[in-house]
Design a protein around this motif. Structure first.
Motif, PDB file in Angstrom:
ATOM      1  N   TRP A  53      26.645  33.217  79.390  1.00 40.60           N
ATOM      2  CA  TRP A  53      25.244  33.020  79.018  1.00 40.60           C
ATOM      3  C   TRP A  53      24.465  32.805  80.311  1.00 40.60           C
ATOM      4  N   GLY A  54      23.869  33.872  80.816  1.00 36.08           N
ATOM      5  CA  GLY A  54      23.158  33.790  82.080  1.00 36.08           C
ATOM      6  C   GLY A  54      21.747  33.281  81.882  1.00 36.08           C
ATOM      7  N   TRP A  55      21.449  32.187  82.540  1.00 32.72           N
ATOM      8  CA  TRP A  55      20.103  31.626  82.457  1.00 32.72           C
ATOM      9  C   TRP A  55      19.236  32.293  83.514  1.00 32.72           C
ATOM     10  N   ASN A  56      18.405  33.215  83.063  1.00 32.59           N
ATOM     11  CA  ASN A  56      17.549  33.982  83.961  1.00 32.59           C
ATOM     12  C   ASN A  56      16.102  33.866  83.496  1.00 32.59           C
ATOM     13  N   GLY A  57      15.185  33.686  84.431  1.00 34.61           N
ATOM     14  CA  GLY A  57      13.775  33.611  84.092  1.00 34.61           C
ATOM     15  C   GLY A  57      13.418  32.300  83.418  1.00 34.61           C
ATOM     16  N   TYR A  58      12.273  32.292  82.784  1.00 33.90           N
ATOM     17  CA  TYR A  58      11.804  31.069  82.133  1.00 33.90           C
ATOM     18  C   TYR A  58      12.713  30.739  80.951  1.00 33.90           C
ATOM     19  N   GLY A  75      29.192  36.666  66.977  1.00 35.54           N
ATOM     20  CA  GLY A  75      30.606  36.370  66.751  1.00 35.54           C
ATOM     21  C   GLY A  75      31.217  35.389  67.731  1.00 35.54           C
ATOM     22  N   PHE A  76      30.402  34.758  68.576  1.00 33.20           N
ATOM     23  CA  PHE A  76      30.922  33.815  69.563  1.00 33.20           C
ATOM     24  C   PHE A  76      30.823  32.378  69.057  1.00 33.20           C
ATOM     25  N   LYS A  77      31.856  31.612  69.357  1.00 30.98           N
ATOM     26  CA  LYS A  77      31.851  30.178  69.066  1.00 30.98           C
ATOM     27  C   LYS A  77      31.806  29.347  70.346  1.00 30.98           C
ATOM     28  N   MET A  78      31.777  30.024  71.484  1.00 32.06           N
ATOM     29  CA  MET A  78      31.687  29.353  72.776  1.00 32.06           C
ATOM     30  C   MET A  78      30.719  30.099  73.673  1.00 32.06           C
ATOM     31  N   VAL A  79      30.114  29.345  74.603  1.00 30.97           N
ATOM     32  CA  VAL A  79      29.282  29.946  75.639  1.00 30.97           C
ATOM     33  C   VAL A  79      29.736  29.412  76.990  1.00 30.97           C
ATOM     34  N   PHE A 440      39.088  35.087  76.543  1.00 30.06           N
ATOM     35  CA  PHE A 440      38.215  36.079  77.165  1.00 30.06           C
ATOM     36  C   PHE A 440      36.798  35.539  77.329  1.00 30.06           C
ATOM     37  N   GLU A 441      36.244  35.796  78.514  1.00 29.67           N
ATOM     38  CA  GLU A 441      34.817  35.575  78.743  1.00 29.67           C
ATOM     39  C   GLU A 441      34.169  36.947  78.818  1.00 29.67           C
ATOM     40  N   ILE A 442      33.370  37.264  77.802  1.00 25.49           N
ATOM     41  CA  ILE A 442      32.734  38.573  77.703  1.00 25.49           C
ATOM     42  C   ILE A 442      31.380  38.502  78.409  1.00 25.49           C
ATOM     43  N   MET A 443      31.150  39.442  79.302  1.00 27.93           N
ATOM     44  CA  MET A 443      29.906  39.451  80.054  1.00 27.93           C
ATOM     45  C   MET A 443      29.040  40.636  79.588  1.00 27.93           C
ATOM     46  N   TYR A 444      27.745  40.383  79.257  1.00 28.26           N
ATOM     47  CA  TYR A 444      26.914  39.359  79.779  1.00 28.26           C
ATOM     48  C   TYR A 444      25.767  39.180  78.802  1.00 28.26           C
ATOM     49  N   TYR A 445      25.353  37.962  78.506  1.00 35.42           N
ATOM     50  CA  TYR A 445      24.186  37.734  77.647  1.00 35.42           C
ATOM     51  C   TYR A 445      23.149  36.963  78.460  1.00 35.42           C
ATOM     52  N   SER A 446      21.988  37.564  78.645  1.00 41.89           N
ATOM     53  CA  SER A 446      20.945  36.951  79.464  1.00 41.89           C
ATOM     54  C   SER A 446      19.938  36.217  78.596  1.00 41.89           C
ATOM     55  N   TYR A 455      24.652  46.334  78.469  1.00 44.52           N
ATOM     56  CA  TYR A 455      25.561  45.563  77.624  1.00 44.52           C
ATOM     57  C   TYR A 455      25.303  45.893  76.148  1.00 44.52           C
ATOM     58  N   ASN A 456      25.091  47.178  75.898  1.00 41.04           N
ATOM     59  CA  ASN A 456      24.692  47.621  74.565  1.00 41.04           C
ATOM     60  C   ASN A 456      25.780  47.420  73.522  1.00 41.04           C
ATOM     61  N   PHE A 457      27.043  47.224  73.964  1.00 39.84           N
ATOM     62  CA  PHE A 457      28.085  47.030  72.960  1.00 39.84           C
ATOM     63  C   PHE A 457      27.824  45.782  72.119  1.00 39.84           C
ATOM     64  N   MET A 458      27.110  44.778  72.653  1.00 42.83           N
ATOM     65  CA  MET A 458      26.807  43.588  71.871  1.00 42.83           C
ATOM     66  C   MET A 458      25.812  43.868  70.754  1.00 42.83           C
TER      67      MET A 458
END
Length: 813
Positions: A53-58, A75-79, A440-446, A455-458
């Motif tokens: 979970w990338g914290w980018n911008g405001y 489908g995620f239970k962790m970040v 697994f840590e799946i990248m990337y959610y901004s 990251y269109n697969f999400m």
């Protein structure tokens, strides 16, 4: 205890299970099939997957809530929170931590778990630039060439040199000579007979590996923000004070609850490592002064002696890296009831160039991973892709098995080009699962409102189901005990000596083993010489796993301690196989003082490095056998308290069908991770703890097969399948042995009964359990049961009703 058997009274003495973990953090957990079945449909959140979970911008509370809702929908239970660019508040500021605190409690409300990346981008260890700003004295240092100049034949050099100069060497095409430094001066006359020379002066300075920092306005990877000195525990403690302790101050009450732990990212050296205490540390560890040899590390043609000294240096820096960085952080995390996971740079793929870079920049993969709660690897740039099956994830899973860890971490997909679709993403995940990765840590959610491309697969409708399926697979493959009985020696010390043949050899052997369905773990120098128990012809790791065979690739060196332990292992019944070149030197107290090799007549040798019949016959009995070769099906096998778990993956684009014999007892079940259902299936039991099943797999299909006691919930399906009027859920042979052992240890006994059919024939299930008890008592083939010197087994042939049988009698001695 109730079981239908013929009357058989056998005295037993305690027969111990191999070492088994007591906690998820420290080791594998012995669970039953029924316990695992209860969690299968909805596994605990901490078994993943997690998303970066990338914290980018405001970012504010509204965006945090919106992000978490979407992440949970995906489908995620962790970040895993990563500080990114253009945050409204500076990284590690009080207002930044107030946002962190809000996010943690927002995740808690949703039943989610949280990891923190311990840096603002990567690599870990610069604290967002605070070392450069506040503690420049603890910055990373390096051994570097300072100056060089040409010297003519016969020329005399009398020169004062800077105090930072540590070592000097003169060299030309055919000869090298170390130049003494005395009171900051060099006095040397170049011999006339060798022609012209080059004089190289080497010293130390503050030099950092490049860093990518969210606080760097250039948004490039450069040396603006220096890393800390990884080889200095004071620097690591300062890093913890800058980062981890601040998280503890704001959200420490959720450590070990909502917050799982911290993840480091690619700590590495871009230069030859140095720390102010290096000369003292080296003298203590190796017993000689390394200073005269330091300059030889930077010349094109070092002598054999200089190469050996360099290997000593790399071993010392590896030990310091392990003890003063990784262990310090790991100890802090343990003390605070959280976990520490990491992957290092150059951990894959397995080409020679990458492996040589690995030992130059990280020293020793297995030393680095030794104290981590969750060892890891990096799969972010198409190292694994459909049609490109690679095995380097075995590095991380082997480290976990060696050191008793239940989870194996992978950072995946950040820089894939092309980006995977759902089918390709599934293939990459299954490829890693089949090699032991299970977190697994799946990248990337901004967090940014601006859409992140790539990251269109999400966004796929099927992505949430893929993550739910992955969660079930990951949970199952984190349970129980690893089972492989083959250890493949990873030749780090030979790589320190520049032995590229060792790098090729070890990966060729690894690839061949897996194509033949002969699973293995890498074992390293630490494992062989000290961390594994050596008992009765077995090496036993901290997961309680037992190795019957150790394979050594082509190597140029090995330590005398390792060789002695391997010799003992072979004398007690274990198998040691040298495949390729035998070692040329035996390290004693140091590489520099190495001795000549011994003949090793006690080992099996195959100089060709090929899997000849001699080599294959020396391997343990396989736990998976196909009726005909099938290199494209990979598997992993874990042993439960009362069952066995197999994960099969068809990595090819063709349907593959095989009659398959697998090790285990009990009902054969297919556990469907797509929907969480468990289905008992027909099988043919062939005795001695093996069952034959059909395995028909579609292209890219993964399948979970469990053998063991069928959970009660599914027994009615088993009745129908087997048309069994009175199904009895039989105990496994191991469970019966444990009960017998417990009773006899208290001076008791156990009466067992069988229940023959009307025709006088015992049910097949009961016959097989009796055979398994005989097999377990008379052989040492099961990895979790072994004899002790206090048990005597005697065999007696008897004849009853015209039929011959054999009785095993066990006595306390």
């Amino acid at each position: 205890m109730t079981i239908r058997w013929s009357k058989l009274l056998v005295p037993w003495l305690f027969l111990p299970f191999a070492l088994i973990a007591q906690t998820k953090r420290d080791n594998t957990i012995p669970v039953t099939v029924s316990q695992m079945a209860k969690q299968f449909k909805s596994p605990p959140s901490e078994y993943g997957p997690t998303v970066t979970w990338g914290w980018n911008g405001y970012i504010d509370s509204t965006i945090i809530n919106q992000n978490l809702d979407q992440i949970q929908h995906n489908g995620f239970k962790m970040v895993t929170i990563e500080a990114g660019y253009n945050l409204p508040y500076a990284y590690l500021s009080s207002r930044y931590f107030k946002l962190v605190k809000y996010a943690v409690y927002a995740a808690k409300e949703r039943g989610m778990r949280v990891w923190f990346i311990d840096e603002s981008k990567y690599p870990s260890g610069f604290a967002g630039g605070l070392f450069s700003q506040k503690r420049p004295d603890l910055r990373m240092q390096a051994l570097i060439p300072v100056m060089s100049f040409n010297v003519k034949a016969g020329q005399t050099i009398n020169r004062k040199i800077p105090s930072s100069i540590l070592s000097a060497i003169a060299y030309h095409a055919s000869y090298n000579t170390s130049i003494p430094i005395h009171k900051g001066e060099i006095h040397w006359k170049a011999p006339k007979e060798f022609g012209n020379w080059k004089l190289l002066l080497v010293g130390h300075d503050f030099r950092t590996s490049p860093t990518m920092s969210s606080n760097n306005p250039a948004r490039t990877k450069n040396t603006t923000n220096s890393l800390c000195d990884y080889l200095n525990s004071n620097a690591t403690l300062q890093f913890i004070q800058f980062t981890h302790e601040q998280y503890k101050r704001y959200v420490g009450s959720e450590f070990g609850k909502t917050i799982i732990g911290f993840r480091s990212d690619e700590p590495a050296f871009s230069h030859t490592p140095w720390t102010p205490n290096m000369l003292k540390e080296f003298q203590q560890q190796k017993g000689y002064n390394i200073q005269p040899y330091l300059a030889s590390f930077f010349i094109p043609h070092p002598t054999k002696k200089e190469q050996l000294a360099r290997a000593d240096y790399f071993e010392v820096f590896s030990n310091l890296f392990r003890d003063h960085f990784f262990k310090v952080i790991s100890d802090w995390c343990l003390k605070n009831h959280i976990e520490y996971e990491d992957h290092i740079d150059h951990d894959g793929p397995e080409d020679v160039k990458t492996m040589m870079a690995l030992v130059r920049s990280e020293g020793d993969y297995f030393r680095d991973m030794r104290y981590l709660q969750i060892p890891g690897i990096d799969v972010i740039w198409n190292q694994i892709w459909p049609g490109n099956a690679t095995n380097f994830p075995k590095l991380a899973s082997s480290a976990a098995h060696l050191y008793g860890r239940s989870q194996v971490f992978s950072e995946s997909f950040a820089a894939f080009h092309p980006k995977p679709n759902i089918k390709q993403l599934n293939w990459v995940l299954n490829e890693q699962l089949a090699r032991g990765v299970n977190l697994f840590e799946i990248m990337y959610y901004s967090s940014s409102r601006q859409k992140m491309t790539g990251y269109n697969f999400m966004a796929s409708d099927s992505f949430p189901n893929v993550m739910c399926t992955l969660s079930r697979k990951s949970y199952i493959l984190a349970q129980g005990q690893p089972t492989t009985q083959i250890g493949l020696y990873f030749p780090t010390s030979s790589l320190w000596l520049g032995d590229t043949l060792a790098a090729k050899s070890v990966w060729n052997i690894a690839n061949t083993l897996l194509k033949k369905q002969r699973d293995f773990d890498f074992v390293d120098q630490q494992a062989i010489d000290s961390s594994m128990q050596l008992r009765n012809g077995y090496f036993i790791n901290r997961s309680g796993q037992v190795y019957h065979t150790i394979i050594l690739p082509s190597i140029s060196t090995i330590s005398s301690i390792e060789l002695h332990r391997l010799h003992t292992f072979a004398n007690e019944g274990g198998k040691v196989i040298f495949m390729g070149s035998m070692p040329l030197t035996i390290e004693t107290s140091s590489f520099l003082k190495a001795s000549s090799p011994s003949p090793c007549s006690w080992a099996i040798k195959e100089p060709s490095g090929k899997f000849t019949r001699k080599v294959l016959n020396a391997l343990p009995v396989p736990d998976v056998v196909f009726n005909k070769p099938c290199p494209s099906i990979k598997y992993i096998h874990r042993h439960l308290k009362d069952g066995d778990v197999y994960f099969f993956f068809n990595e090819s684009d063709k349907r593959l069908a095989r009659a398959t014999t697998i090790e285990g007892n009990g009902v054969v079940q297919v556990w469907n991770p797509d929907n969480g259902k468990i289905i008992p299936v027909s099988s043919t039991y062939i005795g001695n703890g093996f069952a034959k099943i059909p395995l028909d797999m579609a292209p890219y299909e993964a399948r979970v097969v469990v053998l063991g006691a069928l959970p009660k919930k599914y027994m009615s399906e088993y009745y129908r399948l087997h048309q069994h009027p009175r199904f009895v859920n039989y105990f496994r042979a191991e469970s019966i042995l444990s009960e017998l052992i417990d009773n006899v240890s208290k001076n008791g006994s156990l009466l067992l009964n069988i229940s023959p059919h009307g025709n006088g024939i015992n049910p097949l299930e009961q016959q097989n359990i009796l055979l398994d008890i005989s097999h377990l008592a008379s052989c040492k083939c099961r990895s979790n049961l072994r004899h002790t010197p206090m048990v005597t087994i005697r065999r007696r042939n008897i004849s009853r009703c015209g039929r011959k049988t054999e009785l095993l009698l066990l006595y306390r001695t």
